[in-house]
Design an enzyme around this catalytic site. Structure first.
Site, PDB file in Angstrom:
ATOM      1  CG  HIS A 171       6.022   2.761   1.589  1.00  9.88           C
ATOM      2  ND1 HIS A 171       4.684   3.044   1.567  1.00  9.88           N
ATOM      3  CD2 HIS A 171       6.217   1.982   2.690  1.00  9.88           C
ATOM      4  CE1 HIS A 171       4.082   2.462   2.590  1.00  9.88           C
ATOM      5  NE2 HIS A 171       4.980   1.816   3.294  1.00  9.88           N
ATOM      6  CD  GLN A 191       4.847  -5.861  11.250  1.00 12.90           C
ATOM      7  OE1 GLN A 191       5.818  -6.433  10.744  1.00 12.90           O
ATOM      8  NE2 GLN A 191       4.690  -4.550  11.146  1.00 12.90           N
ATOM      9  CB  SER A 201       0.321   6.312   7.823  1.00 13.96           C
ATOM     10  OG  SER A 201      -0.149   5.051   8.256  1.00 13.96           O
ATOM     11  CB  SER A 202      -0.385   1.877   4.566  1.00 15.64           C
ATOM     12  OG  SER A 202       0.900   1.871   3.971  1.00 15.64           O
ATOM     13  CB  ALA A 227      -0.972   0.004   1.163  1.00 15.85           C
TER      14      ALA A 227
HETATM   15  P1  AMP Z   1       5.237  -0.126   6.381  1.00 14.13           P
HETATM   16  O1  AMP Z   1       4.820  -0.495   5.006  1.00 14.13           O
HETATM   17  O2  AMP Z   1       4.241   0.677   7.129  1.00 14.13           O
HETATM   18  O3  AMP Z   1       5.761  -1.302   7.171  1.00 14.13           O
HETATM   19  O4  AMP Z   1       6.476   0.840   6.218  1.00 14.13           O
HETATM   20  C1  AMP Z   1       7.618   0.432   5.503  1.00 14.13           C
HETATM   21  C2  AMP Z   1       8.710   1.427   5.726  1.00 14.13           C
HETATM   22  O5  AMP Z   1       8.297   2.711   5.266  1.00 14.13           O
HETATM   23  C3  AMP Z   1       9.060   1.600   7.215  1.00 14.13           C
HETATM   24  O6  AMP Z   1      10.470   1.697   7.351  1.00 14.13           O
HETATM   25  C4  AMP Z   1       8.378   2.881   7.566  1.00 14.13           C
HETATM   26  O7  AMP Z   1       9.000   3.576   8.632  1.00 14.13           O
HETATM   27  C5  AMP Z   1       8.523   3.657   6.270  1.00 14.13           C
HETATM   28  N1  AMP Z   1       7.535   4.742   6.214  1.00 14.13           N
HETATM   29  C6  AMP Z   1       6.196   4.631   6.388  1.00 14.13           C
HETATM   30  N2  AMP Z   1       5.626   5.854   6.333  1.00 14.13           N
HETATM   31  C7  AMP Z   1       6.623   6.741   6.120  1.00 14.13           C
HETATM   32  C8  AMP Z   1       6.677   8.164   5.963  1.00 14.13           C
HETATM   33  N3  AMP Z   1       5.576   8.925   6.022  1.00 14.13           N
HETATM   34  N4  AMP Z   1       7.879   8.736   5.759  1.00 14.13           N
HETATM   35  C9  AMP Z   1       9.002   7.982   5.701  1.00 14.13           C
HETATM   36  N5  AMP Z   1       9.022   6.650   5.836  1.00 14.13           N
HETATM   37  C10 AMP Z   1       7.847   6.033   6.040  1.00 14.13           C
END
Ligand code: AMP
Length: 279
Positions: free
Chosen positions: A37, A61, A185-186, A32
């Site tokens: 990302h 998790q 954020s997703s 997503a």
């Molecule tokens: P996730 O898909 O939520 O597990 O996130 C994957 C990676 O993307 C993780 O290292 C998160 O910290 C990073 N990430 C998610 N949202 C953001 C954002 N707004 N800015 C920078 N990195 C992000």
């Protein structure tokens, strides 16, 4: 761009990259994808010869009653975005591929895993550390890129890498925000229009703390009180935590100093959002 669904395929593809003497960067995600990302992918592209990303909604998790079942899954769109960014390898395993039946081995970063999000989400960081360790074993990257958005996750992963001697450089990248300040954020996809607006209070509370800090206030109690006051002004938002912590140990501090993390988590409706700033 090569898509690998099995550990064997991904391992072979990553080995070939390293054998060719190329520096391999790795961006683990749950898909997503958004600009946050993609900023990690761009950082990886800038510092490495070849970039691998993973898309895996890691069941271990998520706690009971959390959003594992409804977590957004947009593989086709994600694949296009990664291809456009020049990612060479994508690892998209099934849960069965990642966790063989009867798996009983876990990575627990003791102490750190009970702080911040780990306190409100028991078992969360055990799931994160375990899956990241497994992904590192499959990919064996030279460098792995994580978002500062998940500040506690960065601390947990750094400590795991240090304690277990993983030969990978951990790079933390800045938080990417919407134009109005909301951290991408997703999970923002869960918010309706009104909630999207209410969610801005997280960023506002952090900005209020930053302003007070910049005016010379160092007492964590006073800084936190200012943040809490801002959160309280948005009545429908339910606070989880608001803390000023040391970035590596995640221990709460009495005196705020440069480099420390001001972190907030709160529920907007049933959606739990997190945000933070580095002082
Ligand atoms: P996730 O898909 O939520 O597990 O996130 C994957 C990676 O993307 C993780 O290292 C998160 O910290 C990073 N990430 C998610 N949202 C953001 C954002 N707004 N800015 C920078 N990195 C992000």
């Amino acid at each position: 761009m090569k898509i690998c669904n099995t550990i064997e395929e991904m391992r072979a593809a990553c080995r070939a990259v390293r054998r060719a003497g190329k520096r391999l960067g790795f961006v683990p995600t749950m898909g997503a994808l958004h600009e946050g990302h993609l900023s990690l992918v761009r950082a990886a592209k800038a510092g490495c010869d070849v970039v691998a990303a993973s898309i895996f909604v890691n069941p271990t998790q998520f706690g009971a009653g959390e959003d594992l079942a409804k977590y957004p899954r947009r593989f086709d769109r994600d694949r296009e975005l990664l291809e456009r960014e020049g990612v060479e390898l994508v690892f998209a395993p099934s849960a069965e591929e990642m966790y063989p039946a009867g798996a009983v081995t876990w990575v627990t970063v003791e102490g750190l895993s009970d702080k911040l999000d780990g306190r409100s989400r028991p078992g969360h960081f055990r799931g994160v550390a375990t899956v990241v360790a497994k992904l590192f074993h499959v990919v064996e990257p030279d460098a792995a890129f994580f978002g500062q958005k998940d500040a506690a996750q960065v601390a947990v992963i750094r400590r795991m890498v240090r304690d277990l001697n993983f030969a990978v450089e951990i790079v933390a990248c800045p938080i990417v925000r919407e134009a109005d300040g909301l951290a991408m954020s997703s999970r923002n996809a869960y918010l309706d229009g009104q909630q999207r607006n209410q969610a801005l209070v997280l960023h506002r509370s952090l900005m209020r703390v930053r302003k007070l800090w910049e005016s010379g206030e160092c007492a964590a109690e006073k800084l936190v009180a200012a943040g809490l006051k801002e959160i309280a002004e948005e009545e429908s938002v339910r606070l989880d935590y608001f803390e000023i912590v040391e970035a590596d140990s995640l221990e709460p501090v009495e005196r705020a100093k440069s480099g420390m993390v001001v972190a907030v988590a709160a529920f907007v409706g049933t959606t739990r959002l997190i945000d933070n700033i580095l002082l």
